[in-house]
Write a protein that holds these residues in place. Structure first.
Motif, short mmCIF file in Angstrom:
data_model
loop_
_atom_site.label_atom_id
_atom_site.label_comp_id
_atom_site.label_asym_id
_atom_site.label_seq_id
_atom_site.Cartn_x
_atom_site.Cartn_y
_atom_site.Cartn_z
N ALA B 272 -30.23 -33.65 -38.39
CA ALA B 272 -29.53 -34.85 -37.94
C ALA B 272 -28.02 -34.64 -38.01
O ALA B 272 -27.49 -34.18 -39.03
N GLY B 273 -27.34 -34.93 -36.92
CA GLY B 273 -25.89 -34.83 -36.88
C GLY B 273 -25.35 -33.43 -36.79
O GLY B 273 -24.14 -33.21 -36.88
N ALA B 274 -26.24 -32.47 -36.58
CA ALA B 274 -25.78 -31.08 -36.53
C ALA B 274 -25.89 -30.52 -35.12
O ALA B 274 -26.57 -31.08 -34.27
N VAL B 275 -25.17 -29.40 -34.88
CA VAL B 275 -25.24 -28.71 -33.60
C VAL B 275 -25.63 -27.26 -33.86
O VAL B 275 -25.09 -26.65 -34.79
N PHE B 298 -11.52 -27.68 -38.83
CA PHE B 298 -12.30 -28.75 -38.22
C PHE B 298 -13.18 -29.48 -39.22
O PHE B 298 -13.95 -30.35 -38.84
N ASP B 299 -13.07 -29.11 -40.48
CA ASP B 299 -13.81 -29.81 -41.53
C ASP B 299 -15.32 -29.82 -41.24
O ASP B 299 -15.96 -30.86 -41.33
N VAL B 300 -15.85 -28.68 -40.79
CA VAL B 300 -17.29 -28.60 -40.56
C VAL B 300 -17.92 -27.64 -41.57
O VAL B 300 -17.25 -26.72 -42.06
N GLU B 327 -18.16 -34.08 -37.97
CA GLU B 327 -17.83 -34.91 -36.82
C GLU B 327 -17.17 -34.13 -35.71
O GLU B 327 -17.32 -34.42 -34.53
N ARG B 328 -16.40 -33.08 -36.10
CA ARG B 328 -15.64 -32.35 -35.09
C ARG B 328 -16.31 -31.03 -34.67
O ARG B 328 -15.62 -30.07 -34.28
N ALA B 329 -17.63 -31.00 -34.78
CA ALA B 329 -18.37 -29.77 -34.45
C ALA B 329 -18.10 -29.32 -33.01
O ALA B 329 -17.90 -28.13 -32.74
N ALA B 330 -18.07 -30.29 -32.08
CA ALA B 330 -17.85 -29.93 -30.68
C ALA B 330 -16.48 -29.31 -30.49
O ALA B 330 -16.32 -28.31 -29.75
N ASP B 331 -15.46 -29.86 -31.18
CA ASP B 331 -14.11 -29.29 -31.10
C ASP B 331 -14.10 -27.86 -31.64
O ASP B 331 -13.42 -26.98 -31.10
N ALA B 332 -14.85 -27.66 -32.70
CA ALA B 332 -14.90 -26.32 -33.32
C ALA B 332 -15.44 -25.30 -32.32
O ALA B 332 -14.90 -24.20 -32.19
#
Lengths: 218, 346
Positions: B272-275, B298-300, B327-332
């Protein structure tokens, strides 16, 4: 027969046997080896793959091998007279001996040549060898140790076949054993003949093995 | 002043084009008739091997590799299509022309195929006899060839006295006797242990570099492709399913080569909430402290699901399947992409 007479008799018979076996082996190898090579090369998947030639050739060889030797001796009499001018004696015995030996040795040679790794033929083709070079530089040298063993078998076989020829007046050790040992119940001649044959077979096998071994670089 | 007419320029480029490849296969098919049905060992193979490269054809047994390599020197005649070696159309050759052409294409084999009754020196001299060298010329050439493959002391040994690696060195020396521009390698290391395999591959690489020798090899071992191949084609059921430079393919997560090469990826849904993403990179990025950079910028949280960094030739390539939580996984991932990582999101 005894004493000097026996020794002389044995000597003459042995020389006659050598004559019959020697000549027929020589001709059988000269004609049988190419025949064996052809049998291998024409066979399916081989370099001259040609069933139209392979099948009849194989059938001819089989036919030659089907005759019991004693029958061949009799059947060939007119032919023998035609070729060597007589149907009695060692020279007459040469004809059926040789004719029986050629297909026999062709099969022995075929078996030896079939043992040569197909990869070697492929490597030779990849190097740009023509058929003659494949035969002379690859097939024959690689099969030679095994061919020599085949010649050994051929010689021993012809030795016994020539003794059979002796039964119908072909001369040689067989003739001696039959005429004196069997028909005149001369046990000494019979034994002497058998001992000579045993020694000959032992020597032939010993030399054949030695030569084959020295050719085999393994 | 020199003026090129349109004609001379185009014909110049045309000849350039024809001589460009060492080996060219164009739509090569090989069909075997087995009773009633036909089996296509090669089903429309097109490939180009450039001069001076090591080209690997990778495939399982029965894929048609062996037929493919034998079409080059016409040990197998293709049913249709064209095979060119250094611009010469091989399928049209026969008899003497074909034999002469074969004398200058080297070939080495899985089981070495050395003549058991010849010494090492005599075996290497064999193709020279076929080409027609004199005895004296042969002696000098054989010495040179044996030195080239590191077998100086073994000239008078018989194959039965050699190790597998030494036998293959004899095979290589013999294959080079006709001074070929192209060497065909038929699973040359498949019968050897890993250490000997490396030494033989090193020798092939060395010959390739020093003499500009073009090598077409077939193998079922990924390790061989990884160790020396510049380009690769993957053959499956008589068709090439992927081809290109090894360095390109291996850094594409979607390529078959990279999927074969790297550890198998985990097949599961992200938490959940992961990529979940797969990233790939080569030597240029291999030293980057990339995972800690993602965490810092990115605090991931990054977990590695599968992957590795592997040497390919003299470079490294890596591929990691990672799971990013934050939260910023996509940015990472976008950041990775901008840094030139190949990124594939599942």
């Amino acid at each position: 027969m005894q004493g000097q007479e026996l020794i002389d008799g044995l000597w003459v018979a042995t020389v006659e046997t050598f004559y019959m076996v020697g000549i027929s082996v020589l001709i059988a190898v000269i004609l049988g080896l190419p025949l064996g090579l052809l049998l291998v090369m024409l066979s399916p998947g081989n370099i001259l793959d040609n069933p139209k030639l392979h099948k009849p050739l194989s059938a001819i060889v089989n036919t030659g091998r089907s005759f019991p030797f004693i029958i061949l001796l009799v059947v060939l009499t007119p032919f023998t007279r035609l070729v060597v001018g007589t149907s009695i004696g060692s020279t007459a015995a040469l004809v059926p001996l040789t004719l029986a030996a050629i297909p026999f040795f062709a099969r022995l040679a075929e078996t030896s040549i079939l043992e040569v790794d197909k990869g070697l033929i492929e490597a030779a083709e990849a190097m740009g060898c023509n058929y003659w070079q494949i035969v002379l530089k690859v097939l024959v040298p690689e099969a030679l140790p095994s061919i020599v063993l085949g010649v050994t078998i051929l010689i021993v076989n012809l030795l016994s076949a020539s003794a059979m020829a002796g039964a119908v007046g072909g001369g040689g050790l067989g003739n001696l054993a039959i005429q004196y040992g069997y028909q005149r119940f001369d046990v000494a001649v019979m034994f002497a003949t058998i001992i000579v044959l045993i020694i000959l077979v032992q020597l032939i096998q010993l030399f054949g093995d030695r030569i084959s071994q020295s050719l085999r670089k393994k | 002043m020199i003026t090129f007419t349109q004609d001379s320029v185009s014909s110049f480029f045309q000849t350039e084009n024809e001589t460009e490849n060492a080996i060219t296969f164009t739509d090569v098919r090989k069909v075997y008739q087995q009773g009633d049905h036909a089996i296509a060992a090669l089903d429309g193979v097109t490939l180009q091997v450039k001069p001076g490269e090591i080209y690997g054809v990778l495939g399982q047994s029965g894929a048609g590799k062996s037929t493919l390599i034998r079409c080059v020197n016409q040990l197998e005649k293709p049913t249709s299509g064209s095979v060119q070696v250094n611009g010469q159309e091989m399928t049209r050759l026969s008899g003497k022309e074909l034999r002469q052409s074969r004398q200058h294409i080297g070939m080495i084999f899985q089981h070495f195929n050395l003549l058991s009754c010849r010494t090492v020196a005599q075996d290497v001299a064999f193709p020279l006899e076929i080409i027609g060298y004199s005895k004296l010329q042969r002696k000098a050439k054989v010495e040179e060839l044996l030195a080239l493959v590191g077998l100086e002391g073994k000239a008078n040994a018989y194959p039965a006295q050699l190790s597998g690696g030494q036998k293959q060195r004899v095979g290589i020396a013999r294959a080079l006797a006709g001074e070929p521009k192209v060497l065909l390698s038929d699973e040359a290391t498949s019968a050897l242990d890993p250490q000997t395999t490396r030494s033989i591959l090193d020798l092939l690489r060395d010959l390739n570099r020093r003499m500009g020798l073009t090598i077409l090899l077939i193998t079922h071992e990924m390790g061989v492709v990884k160790y020396i191949c510049d380009s690769v084609a993957i053959l499956n059921a008589g068709r090439i399913v992927e081809q290109g430079p090894v360095s390109d393919l291996i850094t594409k997560p979607e390529s078959l080569l990279s999927q074969e090469f790297f550890p198998r990826r985990v097949q599961r849904q992200p938490r959940a909430g992961a990529v979940i993403a797969t990233i790939a990179f080569d030597e240029a990025l291999a030293d980057e402290p990339i995972f800690s950079a993602l965490t810092r910028h990115f605090d991931v949280n990054v977990s590695i699901l599968s992957g590795s960094v592997e040497p390919v030739g003299d470079r490294r390539v890596g591929q990691f399947q990672i799971e990013l939580v934050g939260e910023r996984a996509a940015d990472a991932l976008k950041y990775l992409h901008e840094l030139n990582y190949a990124v594939e999101v599942h």
